[in-house]
Design a protein around this motif. Structure first.
Motif, mmCIF file in Angstrom:
data_model
loop_
_atom_site.group_PDB
_atom_site.id
_atom_site.type_symbol
_atom_site.label_atom_id
_atom_site.label_comp_id
_atom_site.label_asym_id
_atom_site.label_seq_id
_atom_site.Cartn_x
_atom_site.Cartn_y
_atom_site.Cartn_z
ATOM 1 N N TYR A 1 4.769 -1.463 -4.182
ATOM 2 C CA TYR A 1 3.870 -1.115 -3.079
ATOM 3 C C TYR A 1 3.955 -2.186 -2.008
ATOM 4 N N LEU A 2 3.892 -1.747 -0.741
ATOM 5 C CA LEU A 2 3.894 -2.681 0.376
ATOM 6 C C LEU A 2 2.450 -3.103 0.656
ATOM 7 N N VAL A 3 2.222 -4.397 0.705
ATOM 8 C CA VAL A 3 0.871 -4.888 1.017
ATOM 9 C C VAL A 3 0.682 -4.814 2.516
ATOM 10 N N ILE A 4 -0.334 -4.040 2.966
ATOM 11 C CA ILE A 4 -0.528 -3.911 4.404
ATOM 12 C C ILE A 4 -1.781 -4.634 4.884
ATOM 13 N N ALA A 5 -2.643 -5.038 3.954
ATOM 14 C CA ALA A 5 -3.843 -5.762 4.386
ATOM 15 C C ALA A 5 -4.432 -6.571 3.233
ATOM 16 N N VAL A 6 -5.178 -7.614 3.603
ATOM 17 C CA VAL A 6 -5.969 -8.391 2.644
ATOM 18 C C VAL A 6 -7.404 -8.358 3.151
ATOM 19 N N MET A 7 -8.339 -8.111 2.237
ATOM 20 C CA MET A 7 -9.734 -7.964 2.630
ATOM 21 C C MET A 7 -10.461 -9.305 2.628
ATOM 22 N N GLU A 8 -11.586 -9.335 3.369
ATOM 23 C CA GLU A 8 -12.495 -10.484 3.324
ATOM 24 C C GLU A 8 -13.185 -10.502 1.957
ATOM 25 N N GLU A 9 -13.774 -11.644 1.645
ATOM 26 C CA GLU A 9 -14.585 -11.699 0.414
ATOM 27 C C GLU A 9 -15.839 -10.871 0.614
#
Lengths: 225, 393
Positions: free
Chosen positions: B177-185
């Motif tokens: 899978y391609l990582v398209i985003a990282v979320m805030e805590e």
């Protein structure tokens, strides 16, 4: 005039195990109002029993006792307490003041049981203390008073409810001769004001101060003087 | 008379301070612990509730029960059914989750893989830290893209940005899978563990990952200003009437807060009841000291009786003394209890919530202990023979 104390064939028996002790065995006695009477007798004669019965600390096994019109036969502790409070003023050999209270509070205690309000209690107690010459000792506690003063406080206490009888049990017994004489003078003074005084003593010299002397022996009485 | 009795009782207490204090200790400790338990129990409840409230009360989660025959009802259309039938629901998000091993080169992590719709982040106020959350198009075309929770990202890509890189998710077979985003805590919300999750498009999950026969859970966003607890109740009522009570479980922070309150309440009442037993022990101490006091003051009782005190009056005097004694113990106990609560609350950083009702209760109860345990000694005093008492040395 109706006598203030009337005893009619009074008996007081105690059972000690199987033995019946006849402390008083048929005493008939009347004391009129305003009299000054002494009761003498050796220890074990029944003198104390007679005093307890007159003082309504005890009730007879048989016979009738009237204290100022109240018949104590069959009374329960509550009624006896009422008669003691209203009709009898006790003076004891060992003063029996309440140690943690001032002279004034001691004197006012019987009025507390009568239900007299605080202010009035203080006023009556103050005038009683004045009468026995202790107006300046009101705030003192018993341990700050001399023997004679303590007995005066006790006498003041016996007077506050204006009782029918003053019942004094060896009132000079714990005092020296001089102080004792002063206390006896006080009783004579109270008698001269019309109070009925009953003086219980083993000392015949002291008994002689009374107008009438009653002698108790073996549970029966005899008169002298 | 009552005032005189209280006055006498205070005098008697002051006359023997050490003895009074020692005999009061049982009552003081008993009342102190009851007060401390009740106060701390209430403070704990307040703190827990506050934590829950801060986490957000606006979401409700429904978990269908896999073993229930009615579980088939919980399909994707059910989101619309729910929205239509229950008021004050803003959105219903279907979520499918399972745990899986996620791997990047040598790093691997056990994460919850959730198939969610593209509006998931926006609906739950879940902020993107880097990149963009997947779109409706990503979902419809079942793209193999992933969004990482902050914890997963930190674990798999400790020293670099995750966006633009590939991860492998193992479930029967590895898929890339391609990582398209990282979320805030975002703080866990009891039912939603945000940070330890990997999010992939809902359709990707059903097409490529596992094919579920029903939706794993529904996250409901309550309309703004609506009472979450009431909505939760309405959802339950609706579900009970359609699929039955056993086919699902429902979680809402609001109902959790309520549950927490009831649990801590029950627990602290139970503990307080145990602590109250020490009041009984304290009462026996009072009885003991009152018996000693009556014996010591036999002569005084005799004198008072000679002066005309009736048995009732004597009884009143000693019961009042016992009551004043235990009430003093109660008041000292309240002070002790509040002090303990204050210290503990500071240590664990709870907001101290002092219950004044418990003060009244403690004072009343300790007075009652005085009446109960003072009764027998007072009765004994009232029954003393005046002649014997007068001649007592």
């Amino acid at each position: 005039m109706k006598p203030v104390i009337e005893l009619e064939d009074v008996r007081r028996y105690y059972t000690m195990g199987e033995i019946i002790v006849k402390a008083l065995d048929g005493v008939t006695l009347t004391i009129s109002r305003g009299d000054f009477v002494s009761i003498t007798g050796p220890s074990g004669s029944g003198k104390s029993t007679l005093m307890n019965l007159i003082g309504c600390l005890d009730t007879p096994t048989d016979g009738y006792i009237h204290i100022d019109g109240e018949m104590t036969l069959g009374m329960d502790e509550k009624d006896l307490a009422y008669v003691r409070n209203q009709k009898v003023g006790f003076v004891f050999q060992q003063f029996n003041l309440l140690a943690k209270m001032s002279a004034l509070d001691n004197v006012a205690t019987p009025l507390l049981y009568t239900g007299v309000p605080y202010r009035e209690r203080r006023e009556i107690a103050m005038s009683a203390l004045k009468k026995v010459g202790l107006a300046d000792r009101m705030k003192h506690r018993p341990n700050e008073l001399s023997g004679g003063q303590k007995q005066r406080v006790a006498i003041a206490r016996s007077l506050v409810n204006n009782p029918s009888i003053l019942l004094a049990d060896e009132p000079t017994g714990a005092l020296d001769t001089h102080t004792g004489a002063q206390i006896l003078e006080l009783f004579e003074e109270l008698h001269s004001e019309g109070r009925t005084v009953v003086l219980v003593t083993h000392d015949t010299d002291i008994a002689r101060h009374a107008k009438r002397q009653i002698h108790v022996r073996d549970g029966r009485i005899g008169e002298a003087g | 008379m009552i005032w005189e009795n209280i006055h006498l009782a205070l005098k008697a207490m002051v006359a023997s301070k050490m003895r009074t204090l020692l005999s009061l200790l049982g009552i003081v400790i008993g009342v102190g612990s009851v007060i401390a338990i009740l106060t701390l129990g209430q403070s704990a409840t307040k703190s827990i509730t506050q934590t829950i409230v801060e986490g957000g009360l606006e979401t409700i989660t429904i978990f269908p029960d896999r073993s229930d025959p009615k579980v088939g009802e919980f399909d994707e259309e059910f989101t619309d059914v729910l929205k239509k039938n229950v008021d004050d629901i803003e959105t219903v998000l279907p979520v499918n989750s399972s745990s899986a091993l996620v791997r990047v080169e040598q790093e691997s992590s056990n994460a919850t893989v959730s198939g969610v719709v593209s509006s998931y982040a926006a609906v739950l106020d879940y902020e993107v830290a880097e990149g963009e959350f997947f779109t409706l198009a990503d979902n419809l075309s079942s793209r193999q893209v992933a969004v990482l929770g902050s914890e997963v990202a930190a674990e798999l890509f400790p020293n670099q940005s995750a966006v633009g890189r590939y991860i492998s998710i193992f479930r029967n077979q590895a898929k890339s899978y391609l990582v398209i985003a990282v979320m805030e805590e975002k703080d866990a919300n009891f039912n939603l563990q945000y940070n330890a999750s990997v999010y992939i498009p809902y359709n990707t999950y059903t097409d490529r990952f596992v094919k579920p026969t029903f939706v794993g859970s529904y996250v409901i966003r309550v309309a703004d200003g609506a009472d979450a607890l009431a909505v939760s109740d309405n959802v339950s009522t609706y579900l009970d009437s359609t699929v039955g009570t056993d086919a699902y479980r429902i979680f809402s922070p609001a109902s959790l807060a309520e549950m927490a309150t009831s649990i801590t309440g029950t627990l602290s009442s139970f503990l307080a009841a145990i602590a109250a037993i020490s009041l009984l022990v304290g009462g026996i101490g009072i009885m003991n000291i009152m018996l000693v006091s009556v014996a010591e003051r036999t002569k005084e009782i005799g004198v008072r009786k000679a002066l005309g005190a009736s048995p009732r009056v004597i009884m009143g005097q000693f019961i009042t003394e016992a009551m004043v004694l235990t009430l003093t113990g109660g008041l000292l106990g309240i002070v002790l209890g509040v002090s303990i609560s204050y210290i503990v609350a500071r240590a664990v950083e709870w907001q101290l919530f002092i219950s004044y009702t418990s003060f009244l209760l403690a004072a009343g109860f300790s007075t009652l202990v005085g009446v109960f345990f003072g009764w027998y000694p007072a009765y004994k005093a009232s029954k003393l023979d005046p002649i014997e008492a007068l001649n007592y040395e």
